[in-house]
Design an enzyme around this catalytic site. Sequence first.
Site, PDB file in Angstrom:
ATOM      1  CD  GLU A   1      -2.923  -1.097   2.316  1.00 54.91           C
ATOM      2  OE1 GLU A   1      -4.080  -1.469   2.126  1.00 54.91           O
ATOM      3  OE2 GLU A   1      -2.497  -0.779   3.431  1.00 54.91           O
TER       4      GLU A   1
ATOM      5  CB  CYS B   1       2.706   7.389   3.532  1.00 49.31           C
ATOM      6  SG  CYS B   1       3.092   6.144   4.745  1.00 49.31           S
TER       7      CYS B   1
ATOM      8  CB  CYS C   1       6.783  -5.202   9.036  1.00 50.67           C
ATOM      9  SG  CYS C   1       8.097  -4.472  10.045  1.00 50.67           S
TER      10      CYS C   1
ATOM     11  CB  CYS D   1       5.209  -2.362  16.264  1.00 56.48           C
ATOM     12  SG  CYS D   1       6.912  -1.983  15.849  1.00 56.48           S
TER      13      CYS D   1
ATOM     14  CB  CYS E   1       2.046  -1.798  13.571  1.00 62.29           C
ATOM     15  SG  CYS E   1       2.319  -1.786  11.801  1.00 62.29           S
TER      16      CYS E   1
ATOM     17  CB  CYS F   1      -0.046   6.638  12.000  1.00 61.76           C
ATOM     18  SG  CYS F   1       1.484   6.184  12.722  1.00 61.76           S
TER      19      CYS F   1
HETATM   20  S1  SF4 Z   1       5.286  -0.048  13.057  1.00 58.68           S
HETATM   21 FE1  SF4 Z   1       4.620  -1.798  11.818  1.00 58.68          FE
HETATM   22  S2  SF4 Z   1       5.645  -1.522   9.870  1.00 58.68           S
HETATM   23 FE2  SF4 Z   1       6.708  -0.193  11.343  1.00 58.68          FE
HETATM   24  S3  SF4 Z   1       8.383  -1.456  12.176  1.00 58.68           S
HETATM   25 FE3  SF4 Z   1       6.651  -1.763  13.538  1.00 58.68          FE
HETATM   26  S4  SF4 Z   1       5.623  -3.594  12.740  1.00 58.68           S
HETATM   27 FE4  SF4 Z   1       6.965  -2.837  11.127  1.00 58.68          FE
END
Ligand code: SF4
Length: 342
Positions: free
Chosen positions: A91, A104, A111, A115, A118, A333
Amino acid sequence: MIRNVLDLLPEELNQCLLDIGEKEYRAKQILNWVYNNYTTDFNEMTSLSETLRNKLQNILSNSIPTIITKKSSNDGTTKYLLSLQDENNIEMVIIPNEKKNTLCISSQVGCARKCKFCATAKLGLERNLKTHEITSQVFLAIKELGDDKLTNIVFMGMGEPLDNFENVVKAIRILQHDLCFNFSPRRITVSTSGVIPQIAKLADTGLKLKLAVSLNSAIQSKREILMPISKTFPLSELKKTLIDFRKKTPYRITFEYVMIKDFNIGRKDVKALLKYLGDISCKLNVIKWNKVDDLPYETPSTREIDRFINSMNILSSAVTFRKSRGADIDAACGQLAAKNVH
Ligand code: SF4
């Protein structure tokens, strides 16, 4: 090996042409077609002979991702779902502001950093994006917006950019090169979860850009809950690395702080944050948590947000409350998850 035209710095394109017995000035003609006329289709490059256009098909690829869907938010933010050649999806988001259009972009399919706040983290890591898959997001955005309308690029989409170090650095060199996209360094921001060795390595490349760090708590135990990377790269070490990074760059570091109700905006959180940032030349961007399905966190009330932001005012650093954009289309975000990723 066939290389994508959006993968190449001008000197590399020159070499490709020399290798097939063509003159160097041909590279400038091709760059002009790609970066001033926004076409990668060799057949449209009418200043080149038909013979050369045919030769180019044999040494260069010109594929760019396909836009599968395009969703616009009430606030003008537009989220694009893009399909890559191997049918993975990513995206990108265009966020218009009064005088700015910020793009962005993604740096990975998924990933690995996990986190907790996220949506991308839920996908796991599928693979790194290649350089041209990064630069082609910018190419597509310029085509969507029109020439000279795209003002800023942030690596805040899917993925941890510094986990795809070589391809991201190469992409930034192409974005900044005056014969390519010609973006000013101060208009490109790389946002990291805090990959310490790669931050140090980035500082040593001599590349100029803005660095943003997703902080979200200055209390080690809490940051470990939100961002498991903090167990490997703790806050104290991160700070030392950032102070060193700052010495090698003209731009202040930006810290991003997602405010989560009953988690990271209490009195102890404020105290820890003021202490952590107090002696760093930086900016602080705070943003309210955007609800992501299946994640246990809540958005704070307006009063709680105001209280937190007011308590930051004693910092000498600039503190900005970044309005959440595109939340109604899951483009804000932490909400990017390329829902069709397989
Ligand atoms: S916020 Fe999401 S995309 Fe960014 S490093 Fe952490 S897990 Fe990965």
